[in-house]
Design a protein around this motif. Structure first.
Motif, PDB file in Angstrom:
ATOM      1  N   SER A 278       0.844  -1.194   0.000  1.00 17.91           N
ATOM      2  CA  SER A 278       0.000   0.000   0.000  1.00 17.91           C
ATOM      3  C   SER A 278       0.878   1.242   0.000  1.00 17.91           C
ATOM      4  O   SER A 278       0.564   2.237  -0.676  1.00 17.91           O
ATOM      5  CB  SER A 278      -0.951  -0.005   1.203  1.00 17.91           C
ATOM      6  N   TRP A 281       2.168   1.805  -3.580  1.00 17.81           N
ATOM      7  CA  TRP A 281       1.202   2.436  -4.496  1.00 17.81           C
ATOM      8  C   TRP A 281       0.857   3.856  -4.089  1.00 17.81           C
ATOM      9  O   TRP A 281       0.215   4.571  -4.856  1.00 17.81           O
ATOM     10  CB  TRP A 281      -0.040   1.568  -4.639  1.00 17.81           C
ATOM     11  N   SER A 289      -2.783   5.550  -9.286  1.00 14.35           N
ATOM     12  CA  SER A 289      -3.259   4.911  -8.052  1.00 14.35           C
ATOM     13  C   SER A 289      -4.506   5.609  -7.524  1.00 14.35           C
ATOM     14  O   SER A 289      -5.487   4.955  -7.133  1.00 14.35           O
ATOM     15  CB  SER A 289      -2.164   4.935  -6.988  1.00 14.35           C
ATOM     16  N   TYR A 297     -11.900   1.146  -7.191  1.00 14.71           N
ATOM     17  CA  TYR A 297     -11.914   0.492  -5.878  1.00 14.71           C
ATOM     18  C   TYR A 297     -13.124   0.912  -5.039  1.00 14.71           C
ATOM     19  O   TYR A 297     -13.850   0.058  -4.517  1.00 14.71           O
ATOM     20  CB  TYR A 297     -10.611   0.816  -5.140  1.00 14.71           C
ATOM     21  N   THR A 317      -9.639  -4.353  -8.725  1.00 16.06           N
ATOM     22  CA  THR A 317      -8.989  -3.089  -9.119  1.00 16.06           C
ATOM     23  C   THR A 317      -7.614  -3.336  -9.700  1.00 16.06           C
ATOM     24  O   THR A 317      -7.246  -2.774 -10.740  1.00 16.06           O
ATOM     25  CB  THR A 317      -8.888  -2.154  -7.900  1.00 16.06           C
ATOM     26  N   MET A 318      -6.824  -4.191  -9.062  1.00 19.98           N
ATOM     27  CA  MET A 318      -5.462  -4.412  -9.529  1.00 19.98           C
ATOM     28  C   MET A 318      -5.428  -5.252 -10.804  1.00 19.98           C
ATOM     29  O   MET A 318      -4.554  -5.055 -11.660  1.00 19.98           O
ATOM     30  CB  MET A 318      -4.629  -5.069  -8.434  1.00 19.98           C
ATOM     31  N   GLY A 321      -6.240  -2.789 -13.350  1.00 20.24           N
ATOM     32  CA  GLY A 321      -5.078  -1.920 -13.478  1.00 20.24           C
ATOM     33  C   GLY A 321      -3.971  -2.575 -14.284  1.00 20.24           C
ATOM     34  O   GLY A 321      -3.289  -1.922 -15.083  1.00 20.24           O
ATOM     35  N   GLY A 322      -3.779  -3.876 -14.098  1.00 23.01           N
ATOM     36  CA  GLY A 322      -2.800  -4.596 -14.897  1.00 23.01           C
ATOM     37  C   GLY A 322      -3.185  -4.621 -16.359  1.00 23.01           C
ATOM     38  O   GLY A 322      -2.350  -4.384 -17.247  1.00 23.01           O
ATOM     39  N   GLY A 335      -0.787  -7.383 -12.379  1.00 22.92           N
ATOM     40  CA  GLY A 335      -1.775  -6.729 -11.529  1.00 22.92           C
ATOM     41  C   GLY A 335      -2.314  -7.657 -10.464  1.00 22.92           C
ATOM     42  O   GLY A 335      -2.532  -7.243  -9.312  1.00 22.92           O
ATOM     43  N   HIS A 338       0.009  -7.899  -7.519  1.00 24.98           N
ATOM     44  CA  HIS A 338      -0.117  -6.736  -6.643  1.00 24.98           C
ATOM     45  C   HIS A 338      -1.404  -6.801  -5.829  1.00 24.98           C
ATOM     46  O   HIS A 338      -1.425  -6.409  -4.646  1.00 24.98           O
ATOM     47  CB  HIS A 338      -0.060  -5.449  -7.467  1.00 24.98           C
ATOM     48  N   GLY A 339      -2.473  -7.276  -6.439  1.00 24.80           N
ATOM     49  CA  GLY A 339      -3.710  -7.449  -5.678  1.00 24.80           C
ATOM     50  C   GLY A 339      -3.539  -8.454  -4.555  1.00 24.80           C
ATOM     51  O   GLY A 339      -4.025  -8.255  -3.431  1.00 24.80           O
ATOM     52  N   THR A 376       7.263  -9.132  -9.520  1.00 26.54           N
ATOM     53  CA  THR A 376       6.168  -8.686 -10.406  1.00 26.54           C
ATOM     54  C   THR A 376       6.716  -8.062 -11.689  1.00 26.54           C
ATOM     55  O   THR A 376       6.104  -8.185 -12.751  1.00 26.54           O
ATOM     56  CB  THR A 376       5.252  -7.672  -9.703  1.00 26.54           C
TER      57      THR A 376
END
Length: 471
Positions: A278, A281, A289, A297, A317-318, A321-322, A335, A338-339, A376
């Motif tokens: 967190s 981001w 973000s 989100y 959301t991630m 986002g990816g 993504g 990251h999620g 990642t």
């Protein structure tokens, strides 16, 4: 036209000179608008039409949203804006991806379908200006903002060349008010803007292109399977390259806008000193973000409807986002990781709510964060899943013994540069670039900037486009 080119240097000098002329404010805004269209048209002139469509549709949709009283009518105008913007984005960016996956899906049920050739060029920066224009109509629909009072101000917001093709992703409430009153860069703004431009060009031309990009390319795009040392150095090289490339662009963009008298938000705050994901981001691509938070989100439920819904919102959301970053499943996995990281972090924060880490523990958590972020980046950089698995196997030392890929010079320079970047981020972790530049002694700072400018001029660069132009 790219910032790291002589063409842009001449273009910017002309724009700056015209902006300093004693013309009316309307004339100077028209000059900026025309310059922005020319800047974009330098890649592919017909794609300016997409900018016009997006600008006109959202302007009229916003006007209708303000005056419509019935919820159904307001929703219809909002949907018109969403469909027009996301429709263009889906067609140009995801059309081929969707056709390929549809063909693969048909093959699983025994239907042989060969999609037609997809020779459509991706408009530069379409993801960035699509998100910027969408925020305009969505904020008005949600009654969080009022529409621009002048069409010229809104059109300039959409096309303003510093942020047009790779961000920062501006909100209308951040930029449109700045167009309402006459602005010129003060002597101090011009000085600070040129400092930012020099720093950004050094990051892009010298660090990202001349050193780190070549090492990453040799490992990720080479024919052989890398060993542990090559795999890690190649991945670290890309982690440094993408930061210097994208943060360099954002720094130049902010500096260019500042020279003209306009303020743009920070897009990076030393992300490789993040402790947790967190925190990462909040430091990496900050404008994206915040956009994902406000328009994905939170509408997906955020943290208002229980833990299960929160984790679903985080992951959704991630993943999206990816996919925003590229029409490939490797970006979706990036993504998704990251999620997953964000979800696990949230779970651990709830489990150890009273834990206060020592300074040594903070450092350890920061290094763990950086290592997992690099995992990642493998999916972000690899051209296929096979390439990503090969890199990951190399990083854990399970690839067959093979000759080294990177010469010793690249191993050393990459290690030194990346270590310098990470160390600089930790030193600056609780500071801002502005405060550091203001407090730095004049003579050492001038010498450092002189060395950077000399390195930029003498670098044997190829005028490479910025990585995020493809998004």
């Amino acid at each position: 036209m790219v910032f790291n080119s002589l063409a842009f240097l001449a273009f910017f000098a002309i724009v700056l000179a015209l902006h300093a002329m004693p013309f009316s404010w309307t004339t100077r805004k028209l000059n900026l608008l025309i310059a922005s269209y020319l800047f974009y048209a330098a890649w592919n002139p017909p794609f300016v039409i997409l900018l016009w469509i997006s600008t006109v549709v959202d302007w009229f949709a916003a006007q209708k949203l303000v005056h419509a009283e019935r919820p159904l009518i307001r929703r219809a105008w909002m949907l018109l804006s969403v469909v027009a913007n996301l429709g263009m984005l889906a067609y140009f960016k995801y059309g081929h991806f969707l056709l390929e996956n549809f063909s693969a899906l048909m093959a699983t049920v025994g239907v042989h379908y060969v999609p037609p050739a997809w020779d459509i060029v991706l408009p530069v920066g379409i993801s960035f200006y699509t998100f910027a224009t969408l925020s305009y109509t969505l904020d008005i629909y949600l009654r969080r903002a009022l529409p621009a009072r002048k069409f010229l101000d809104y059109a300039l917001f959409v096309t303003f060349f510093p942020h047009l093709v790779a961000g920062p992703i501006m909100r209308p409430t951040e930029l449109v008010p700045q167009f309402e009153q006459p602005r010129r860069g003060t002597a101090r703004q011009l000085q600070f803007g040129l400092v930012l431009i020099t720093l950004g060009l050094f990051q892009k031309v010298v660090l990202a292109d001349s050193f780190l990009g070549k090492a990453a390319e040799m490992v990720f795009d080479g024919p052989g399977a890398p060993g542990a040392l090559d795999a890690w150095i190649g991945t670290l090289a890309f982690s440094g390259q993408i930061f210097c490339d994208f943060a360099g662009y954002s720094t130049i963009a902010i500096g260019v806008a500042m020279c003209l008298g306009f303020a743009m938000p920070d897009n990076f705050r030393f992300p490789y000193a993040a402790v947790g994901f967190s925190d990462f981001w909040r430091r990496w691509h900050i404008t994206l973000s915040s956009w994902l938070r406000d328009y994905l989100y939170i509408p997906l439920g955020g943290n208002r409807h229980g833990e299960a819904r929160t984790y679903m919102a985080l992951m959704g959301t991630m993943l999206l986002g990816g996919l925003w970053h590229g029409a490939s499943w490797t970006f979706v996995v990036w993504g998704g990781l990251h999620g997953l990281y964000l979800s696990v972090e949230r779970l651990l924060r709830r489990r150890f709510a009273g834990y206060r880490p020592s300074p040594l523990a903070v450092l350890g958590l920061g290094l763990l964060t950086y290592v997992l972020i690099n995992v990642t980046w493998v999916f972000f950089r690899a051209r296929s899943f096979a390439g990503a698995w090969t890199m990951l196997r190399g990083m854990v030392g399970t690839n067959a013994v093979a000759p080294p890929i990177l010469p010793t010079m690249y191993l050393v320079t990459t290690a030194v540069i990346v270590a310098g970047i990470v160390l600089a981020h930790w030193i600056m972790r609780r500071r801002t670039l502005e405060s550091m530049l203001q407090q730095a002694p004049a003579v050492p700072m001038s010498l450092a900037l002189g060395v950077m400018a000399f390195a930029v001029v003498t670098a044997q660069g190829d005028g490479n486009a910025f990585i995020y132009f493809q998004f």
